[in-house]
Design a protein around this motif. Structure first.
Motif, PDB file in Angstrom:
ATOM      1  N   TYR A 169       0.851  -1.193   0.000  1.00 34.82           N
ATOM      2  CA  TYR A 169       0.000   0.000   0.000  1.00 34.82           C
ATOM      3  C   TYR A 169       0.882   1.237   0.000  1.00 34.82           C
ATOM      4  CZ  TYR A 169      -4.192  -2.719   0.805  1.00 34.82           C
ATOM      5  OH  TYR A 169      -5.243  -3.585   0.662  1.00 34.82           O
ATOM      6  N   VAL A 170       0.461   2.262  -0.759  1.00 38.79           N
ATOM      7  CA  VAL A 170       1.239   3.486  -0.882  1.00 38.79           C
ATOM      8  C   VAL A 170       0.484   4.653  -0.251  1.00 38.79           C
ATOM      9  CG1 VAL A 170       0.367   4.001  -3.205  1.00 38.79           C
ATOM     10  CG2 VAL A 170       2.560   4.944  -2.473  1.00 38.79           C
ATOM     11  N   CYS A 205       4.959  10.568   7.366  1.00 36.53           N
ATOM     12  CA  CYS A 205       4.232  11.846   7.393  1.00 36.53           C
ATOM     13  C   CYS A 205       3.062  11.873   8.369  1.00 36.53           C
ATOM     14  CB  CYS A 205       3.753  12.206   5.984  1.00 36.53           C
ATOM     15  SG  CYS A 205       2.377  11.206   5.377  1.00 36.53           S
ATOM     16  N   GLY A 206       2.733  10.734   8.973  1.00 36.98           N
ATOM     17  CA  GLY A 206       1.655  10.704   9.951  1.00 36.98           C
ATOM     18  C   GLY A 206       0.260  10.576   9.364  1.00 36.98           C
ATOM     19  N   ALA A 207       0.156  10.306   8.068  1.00 38.32           N
ATOM     20  CA  ALA A 207      -1.155  10.155   7.432  1.00 38.32           C
ATOM     21  C   ALA A 207      -1.853   8.894   7.955  1.00 38.32           C
ATOM     22  CB  ALA A 207      -1.008  10.075   5.915  1.00 38.32           C
ATOM     23  N   PRO A 208      -3.179   8.924   8.092  1.00 36.71           N
ATOM     24  CA  PRO A 208      -3.916   7.745   8.558  1.00 36.71           C
ATOM     25  C   PRO A 208      -4.016   6.668   7.484  1.00 36.71           C
ATOM     26  CG  PRO A 208      -5.438   9.488   7.970  1.00 36.71           C
ATOM     27  CD  PRO A 208      -4.050  10.071   7.840  1.00 36.71           C
ATOM     28  N   LYS A 209      -4.439   5.482   7.895  1.00 33.81           N
ATOM     29  CA  LYS A 209      -4.597   4.356   6.964  1.00 33.81           C
ATOM     30  C   LYS A 209      -5.501   4.702   5.792  1.00 33.81           C
ATOM     31  CE  LYS A 209      -5.405   0.191   8.483  1.00 33.81           C
ATOM     32  NZ  LYS A 209      -5.941  -0.946   9.265  1.00 33.81           N
ATOM     33  N   SER A 210      -6.469   5.563   6.017  1.00 31.77           N
ATOM     34  CA  SER A 210      -7.422   5.927   4.959  1.00 31.77           C
ATOM     35  C   SER A 210      -6.754   6.681   3.810  1.00 31.77           C
ATOM     36  CB  SER A 210      -8.567   6.763   5.539  1.00 31.77           C
ATOM     37  OG  SER A 210      -8.072   7.944   6.134  1.00 31.77           O
ATOM     38  N   ASP A 211      -5.541   7.173   4.033  1.00 30.02           N
ATOM     39  CA  ASP A 211      -4.810   7.879   2.974  1.00 30.02           C
ATOM     40  C   ASP A 211      -3.883   6.958   2.192  1.00 30.02           C
ATOM     41  OD1 ASP A 211      -6.011  10.311   3.440  1.00 30.02           O
ATOM     42  OD2 ASP A 211      -4.401  11.081   4.710  1.00 30.02           O
ATOM     43  N   PHE A 212      -4.064   5.655   2.334  1.00 29.61           N
ATOM     44  CA  PHE A 212      -3.257   4.677   1.605  1.00 29.61           C
ATOM     45  C   PHE A 212      -4.101   4.001   0.540  1.00 29.61           C
ATOM     46  CE2 PHE A 212      -0.435   5.365   5.036  1.00 29.61           C
ATOM     47  CZ  PHE A 212       0.797   4.817   4.713  1.00 29.61           C
ATOM     48  N   ASN A 213      -3.487   3.708  -0.591  1.00 25.94           N
ATOM     49  CA  ASN A 213      -4.132   2.959  -1.668  1.00 25.94           C
ATOM     50  C   ASN A 213      -3.293   1.736  -2.001  1.00 25.94           C
ATOM     51  OD1 ASN A 213      -6.257   4.793  -2.072  1.00 25.94           O
ATOM     52  ND2 ASN A 213      -5.014   6.048  -3.426  1.00 25.94           N
ATOM     53  N   VAL A 214      -3.964   0.678  -2.453  1.00 27.08           N
ATOM     54  CA  VAL A 214      -3.245  -0.518  -2.845  1.00 27.08           C
ATOM     55  C   VAL A 214      -2.332  -0.179  -4.021  1.00 27.08           C
ATOM     56  CG1 VAL A 214      -5.005  -1.414  -4.444  1.00 27.08           C
ATOM     57  CG2 VAL A 214      -3.473  -2.989  -3.286  1.00 27.08           C
ATOM     58  N   GLN A 215      -1.119  -0.715  -3.997  1.00 28.37           N
ATOM     59  CA  GLN A 215      -0.149  -0.456  -5.063  1.00 28.37           C
ATOM     60  C   GLN A 215      -0.306  -1.526  -6.132  1.00 28.37           C
ATOM     61  OE1 GLN A 215       4.022  -1.097  -4.170  1.00 28.37           O
ATOM     62  NE2 GLN A 215       4.549   0.768  -5.254  1.00 28.37           N
ATOM     63  N   ASN A 216      -0.479  -1.105  -7.357  1.00 27.76           N
ATOM     64  CA  ASN A 216      -0.632  -2.049  -8.481  1.00 27.76           C
ATOM     65  C   ASN A 216       0.706  -2.345  -9.126  1.00 27.76           C
ATOM     66  OD1 ASN A 216      -3.398  -2.152  -8.123  1.00 27.76           O
ATOM     67  ND2 ASN A 216      -3.709  -0.355  -9.365  1.00 27.76           N
TER      68      ASN A 216
END
Length: 56
Positions: A7-8, A45-56
């Protein structure tokens, strides 16, 4: 065994690789992204999990 998805972070580009885990946040290798605690954040950067997308 099937390889787990990476995840990115959409904020900084950090890639969470389940095979490596996250040593900064004490997440052991082999931990799937879905199994990370709800309060886990990007170690860069402290971003939450919701700011991650699966990496293709």
């Amino acid at each position: 065994m099937e390889k787990k998805n990476c995840y990115v972070c959409t904020m900084c580009g950090y890639i969470y690789d389940p095979e490596k885990g996250d040593h900064v946040m004490n997440i052991p290798a082999g931990t799937a992204f879905e199994d990370l605690p709800d309060n886990w954040v990007c170690p860069l950067c402290g971003a939450p999990k919701s700011d991650f997308n699966v990496q293709n």
